[in-house]
Design an enzyme around this catalytic site. Structure first.
Site, PDB file in Angstrom:
ATOM      1  N   HIS A   1      -7.494   0.231   5.793  1.00 57.03           N
ATOM      2  CA  HIS A   1      -7.046  -1.354   6.290  1.00 57.03           C
ATOM      3  C   HIS A   1      -6.859  -1.719   7.866  1.00 57.03           C
ATOM      4  O   HIS A   1      -7.159  -2.856   8.368  1.00 57.03           O
ATOM      5  CB  HIS A   1      -5.368  -1.378   6.049  1.00 57.03           C
ATOM      6  CG  HIS A   1      -5.739  -0.980   3.931  1.00 57.03           C
ATOM      7  ND1 HIS A   1      -5.952  -2.362   3.399  1.00 57.03           N
ATOM      8  CD2 HIS A   1      -5.066  -0.452   2.967  1.00 57.03           C
ATOM      9  CE1 HIS A   1      -6.280  -2.168   2.045  1.00 57.03           C
ATOM     10  NE2 HIS A   1      -5.626  -1.374   2.373  1.00 57.03           N
TER      11      HIS A   1
ATOM     12  N   SER B   1       0.437  -0.658  -0.320  1.00 53.04           N
ATOM     13  CA  SER B   1      -0.354   0.199  -0.007  1.00 53.04           C
ATOM     14  C   SER B   1       0.608   1.897  -0.284  1.00 53.04           C
ATOM     15  O   SER B   1       1.588   1.499   0.511  1.00 53.04           O
ATOM     16  CB  SER B   1      -1.297  -0.147   1.320  1.00 53.04           C
ATOM     17  OG  SER B   1      -1.453  -1.199   1.134  1.00 53.04           O
TER      18      SER B   1
END
Length: 476
Positions: free
Chosen positions: A416, A331
């Site tokens: 997340h 990410s």
């Protein structure tokens, strides 16, 4: 991997300043256009001449107000009101940006009841009973469009039109007074209409329709798809792509995730997207890496289904590969550079601690005096271990310690960790693209998804103690 709205990529070219309300001149321009269209409904609207008389625009605006009042006040089964709503939709879709802003200005005025006889002067807030009645009318107005299916999946579908309408409302809410109430009612309706239980999870492959593949290229918001070869690589046999669709808009992905199968947890996006890399042997697949999630519809901002997408995809992958147990992301960290630039020298020094500052001074001399200078001193491709350790320490602090209790400052971390993931590893020189360098000095992060640990991790986040790996804990 991140979730980004396509609205963040758009450039607003409207001629009004952000703080300026819709002007009488703009309404007049709309009125002249509307009047000409209304006088010749069977023909395409022609642009009004610049010297059209002001009295015509006044009559045209009055006509539109009456049409919108009919849409707000009549029963949902009223055929004339439903036809008026569809006519308004056609006018709006055919209009230029300035005219759309003017139309939204009239809509907001009617929706707030400010155009009605006896309306409170100066835009004063209506009494509670009237406020509820206005909310009911706004909901009824939106439902007229939602009930219209149009042709399968095309822009005439009323639900698709409402998504586009809200995207404009979000773009222009500072310019047009009164859009807030309209937006709140429409967002509440979207939360029901786009409930995850109504959405369909579908794989996207190289054999999918070309029109859908073109949308993937256009909507990709994390790592730009540079060519058809690049797209084909992302859809190869050792990759997967899944999207959520609404059954009423079957040709329009609402959100999609890209997945790569690799032998170990990925640490570098350039290697992950290398078109020349050999295909992975799926018989020995060990890791599924989620490296991009893109929201495609700016008008669905605030309607959350990204967390459900990941969990559904993990279930699908486990069905396809029963032995697959490891799931993680690779990410970006889009907020790191902006955060660091706002810090003063003392704040950065406290984060790094005396030992790291001493090592920096021994190797690079006096420490920078402010956050912006610190960021400039962390080149993304530096081989120096002191620079690397300094950058990773600052990134780890930003991801885990910055933000409110249970709400990390970084939007991707917030997503997340809010799903129950763990901050597993921060990676140096992981994204050397111009975008990666600019937003996080090339650093990326792996968030680990362990299905049976998600609920426990989420509880820890709520207590202000997000789960991190030992390697990340050493940096804090």
């Amino acid at each position: 991997m991140t979730v980004l709205d396509t609205a963040d990529q758009q450039k607003v070219s409207a001629p009004l300043e952000a703080s300026e309300p819709v002007s009488d001149t703009l309404l007049s321009r709309f009125g002249r256009w509307w009047n000409r269209k209304g006088d010749d409904a069977g023909k395409p609207a022609a642009p009004a001449p610049a010297d059209a008389e002001e009295t015509l625009s006044t009559r045209a605006i009055k006509r539109q107000r009456e049409q919108l009042r009919q849409c707000f006040e009549a029963r949902l089964t009223d055929g004339a009101a439903n036809a008026a709503a569809l006519a308004w939709q056609d006018e709006y879709q055919a209009a230029s940006e300035p005219l759309r802003q003017a139309m939204l200005g009239v809509l907001a005025e009617v929706a707030a009841g400010r155009d009605a006889p006896g309306a409170a002067p100066g835009g004063a807030a209506p009494a509670s009973g009237l406020s509820q009645a206005l909310s009911n009318a706004r909901i009824r107005f939106f439902k007229r469009f939602a009930a219209h299916h149009g042709k399968r999946g095309d822009s005439a579908c009323g639900l698709h039109f409402l998504i586009q309408l809200r995207a404009d409302m979000l773009r222009w809410h500072k310019r047009i007074p009164g859009l807030r109430e309209l937006d709140e009612d429409l967002e509440a309706l979207f939360s029901n209409w786009f409930d995850v239980g109504l959405l369909e999870l579908q794989p996207i492959t190289w054999d999918s329709p070309a029109s859908l593949l073109e949308k993937l290229i256009r909507y990709e918001a994390v790592h730009e798809i540079s060519s058809w070869n690049d797209l084909r690589n992302r859809l190869d046999s050792d990759r997967r792509c899944y999207a959520f669709f609404h059954p009423r808009i079957p040709r329009e992905p609402l959100i999609f995730v890209e997945v790569a199968f690799v032998p170990e947890m990925a640490a570098n996006v350039q290697a992950l997207l290398d078109e020349a890399a050999p295909l992975e042997d799926l018989r020995r697949v060990k890791w599924a890496i989620f490296y991009s999630i893109s929201n495609t519809q700016a008008g669905l901002r605030g309607v959350s289904f990204g967390n459900f997408l990941l969990k559904r995809v993990i279930e699908e992958l486990q069905r396809e590969f029963p032995k697959l147990k490891q799931f993680a992301t690779l990410s970006p960290i889009p907020g790191f550079a902006d955060w660091l630039r706002k810090q003063d020298g003392e704040s950065v020094a406290r984060i790094l601690g005396d030992k790291r500052l001493s090592r920096w001074s021994e190797k690079h001399g006096e420490a920078p005096a402010e956050g912006a200078a610190w960021f400039a001193a962390l080149p993304a491709d530096a081989q120096d271990p002191v620079i690397r350790d300094t950058a990773l320490t600052l990134v780890a602090h930003y991801l885990v310690r910055e933000g409110g209790k249970g709400t990390p400052a970084d939007p991707v971390a917030r997503f997340h960790l809010g799903n129950g993931a763990c901050v597993e590893r921060v990676n140096w020189a992981a994204d050397l693209s111009r975008k990666g360098r600019a937003q996080s000095a090339g650093v990326m992060v792996n968030y680990l998804y362990v299905p049976e640990a998600l609920d426990d991790n989420l509880a820890r986040l709520g207590d202000g103690n997000p789960r991190v790996s030992r390697a990340v804990a050493k940096l804090l």
